[in-house]
Design an enzyme around this catalytic site. Structure first.
Site, PDB file in Angstrom:
ATOM      1  N   GLY A 142      59.602  21.513  70.554  1.00 36.63           N
ATOM      2  CA  GLY A 142      60.261  22.804  70.677  1.00 36.63           C
ATOM      3  C   GLY A 142      61.517  22.806  71.500  1.00 36.63           C
ATOM      4  O   GLY A 142      61.884  23.824  72.070  1.00 36.63           O
ATOM      5  N   GLU A 162      56.483  25.709  63.894  1.00 30.94           N
ATOM      6  CA  GLU A 162      56.003  24.321  63.979  1.00 30.94           C
ATOM      7  C   GLU A 162      54.514  24.283  64.319  1.00 30.94           C
ATOM      8  O   GLU A 162      53.748  23.525  63.724  1.00 30.94           O
ATOM      9  CB  GLU A 162      56.800  23.551  65.039  1.00 30.94           C
ATOM     10  CG  GLU A 162      58.238  23.275  64.615  1.00 30.94           C
ATOM     11  CD  GLU A 162      59.050  22.537  65.658  1.00 30.94           C
ATOM     12  OE1 GLU A 162      60.122  22.037  65.302  1.00 30.94           O
ATOM     13  OE2 GLU A 162      58.638  22.462  66.830  1.00 30.94           O
ATOM     14  N   THR A 208      61.263  19.905  62.071  1.00 28.13           N
ATOM     15  CA  THR A 208      62.647  20.200  62.447  1.00 28.13           C
ATOM     16  C   THR A 208      63.141  19.121  63.413  1.00 28.13           C
ATOM     17  O   THR A 208      62.404  18.713  64.315  1.00 28.13           O
ATOM     18  CB  THR A 208      62.719  21.579  63.142  1.00 28.13           C
ATOM     19  OG1 THR A 208      62.225  22.560  62.219  1.00 28.13           O
ATOM     20  CG2 THR A 208      64.139  21.942  63.534  1.00 28.13           C
ATOM     21  N   GLY A 225      58.653  15.610  64.182  1.00 31.30           N
ATOM     22  CA  GLY A 225      58.943  14.790  65.356  1.00 31.30           C
ATOM     23  C   GLY A 225      58.353  15.397  66.614  1.00 31.30           C
ATOM     24  O   GLY A 225      57.622  16.388  66.566  1.00 31.30           O
ATOM     25  N   SER A 232      66.008  15.506  64.014  1.00 34.25           N
ATOM     26  CA  SER A 232      66.651  14.397  63.312  1.00 34.25           C
ATOM     27  C   SER A 232      65.634  13.494  62.603  1.00 34.25           C
ATOM     28  O   SER A 232      65.892  13.005  61.497  1.00 34.25           O
ATOM     29  CB  SER A 232      67.509  13.582  64.296  1.00 34.25           C
ATOM     30  OG  SER A 232      66.738  13.146  65.385  1.00 34.25           O
ATOM     31  N   LYS A 248      59.826   8.255  72.910  1.00 33.22           N
ATOM     32  CA  LYS A 248      59.115   9.524  73.121  1.00 33.22           C
ATOM     33  C   LYS A 248      57.758   9.331  73.820  1.00 33.22           C
ATOM     34  O   LYS A 248      57.106  10.317  74.157  1.00 33.22           O
ATOM     35  CB  LYS A 248      58.901  10.243  71.785  1.00 33.22           C
ATOM     36  CG  LYS A 248      60.178  10.472  70.973  1.00 33.22           C
ATOM     37  CD  LYS A 248      61.151  11.376  71.693  1.00 33.22           C
ATOM     38  CE  LYS A 248      62.429  11.643  70.941  1.00 33.22           C
ATOM     39  NZ  LYS A 248      62.320  12.404  69.745  1.00 33.22           N
TER      40      LYS A 248
END
Ligand code: 5RP
Length: 228
Positions: A95, A103, A25, A82, A27, A121
């Site tokens: 999350g 997930e 879930t 991601g 982008s 990230k």
């Protein structure tokens, strides 16, 4: 092409015919779903998908990807998703939204879990840029927060978008957004939060990612973990 798209396309190269593939879930995960659909349409790739959220399920369905419900699977071949933070030992923080339960179930059920992200990230420790989302059973929120405060955490219930109530996850939980003392490493945090009564799930994905692909200014590479 941006880095999120680039790394998602690289992850799609791991998909083989007849695999059951978990859809993340966010982008970056969206780019992966789009690429899977393109490979199915243009190259005849045959996959079955399982989604980690309603939004990803809707995207997959609208792109005609075959999709099965989570309750119908015992194990999947590949999960691609991601992350909000990635530490040197490949622990992830996830999350930001409301879907970390599914997930984490998919991450654990997968023979291979590939985390995909751009280099923004990468962090030194979990909680560096974001609070840690902790899903709690609504009636347990106060007791759960007290137990978390007793181990040095600070935080509160996540408000809803209109700021006139509390955020409710896809599964009817509240979310405590908590900040912990930096001295607590991911392994310790994972255990402490797992042992807190009333907690449904939390955003620390400890020792779950098999492969981490990072895109940095147009170049994708596999992130080499350094164990602490
Ligand atoms: C959602 C997630 C996402 O994977 C994470 O927030 C990264 O999102 P994006 O790919 O949009 O940067 O964990 O629960």
């Amino acid at each position: 092409m941006n880095d999120k798209q680039l790394v998602a396309l690289q992850a799609a190269k791991y998909v083989k015919n007849d695999m059951v593939v978990g859809l993340g879930t966010g982008s970056t995960a969206n780019y992966f779903i789009d690429e899977l659909a393109r490979l199915s349409r243009e190259d005849g790739l045959k996959v079955t998908t399982v989604a980690s959220s309603t939004i990803s399920a809707q995207r997959a369905q609208s792109l005609n990807l075959p999709i099965v419900a989570l309750e119908h699977i015992r194990q999947i071949d590949l999960y691609v998703d991601g992350a909000d933070e990635i530490t040197p030992d490949k622990t992830l923080l996830k999350g930001r939204g409301s879907d970390l339960v599914k997930e984490k179930l998919l991450a654990k059920a997968a023979t291979e879990f590939i985390a995909v992200a751009d280099s923004s990230k990468l962090v030194s420790y979990i909680g560096q840029n974001f609070v840690i989302p902790i899903e709690v059973i609504p009636f347990a929120w106060q007791l759960a927060r007290k137990n978390l405060e007793d181990i040095g955490a600070q935080g509160d219930l996540r408000p809803n978008a209109a700021k006139d109530g509390f955020w409710i996850t896809s599964h009817g939980s509240y979310v405590l957004d908590m900040k912990f003392d930096r001295s607590l490493d991911a392994a310790t945090l994972n255990t402490l939060i797992n042992n807190t009564p009333g907690v449904v799930e939390h955003g620390i994905f400890y020792k779950l990612a098999d492969t981490v692909l990072i895109a940095d200014n147009g170049i994708v590479s596999e992130y080499q973990a350094t164990e602490h």
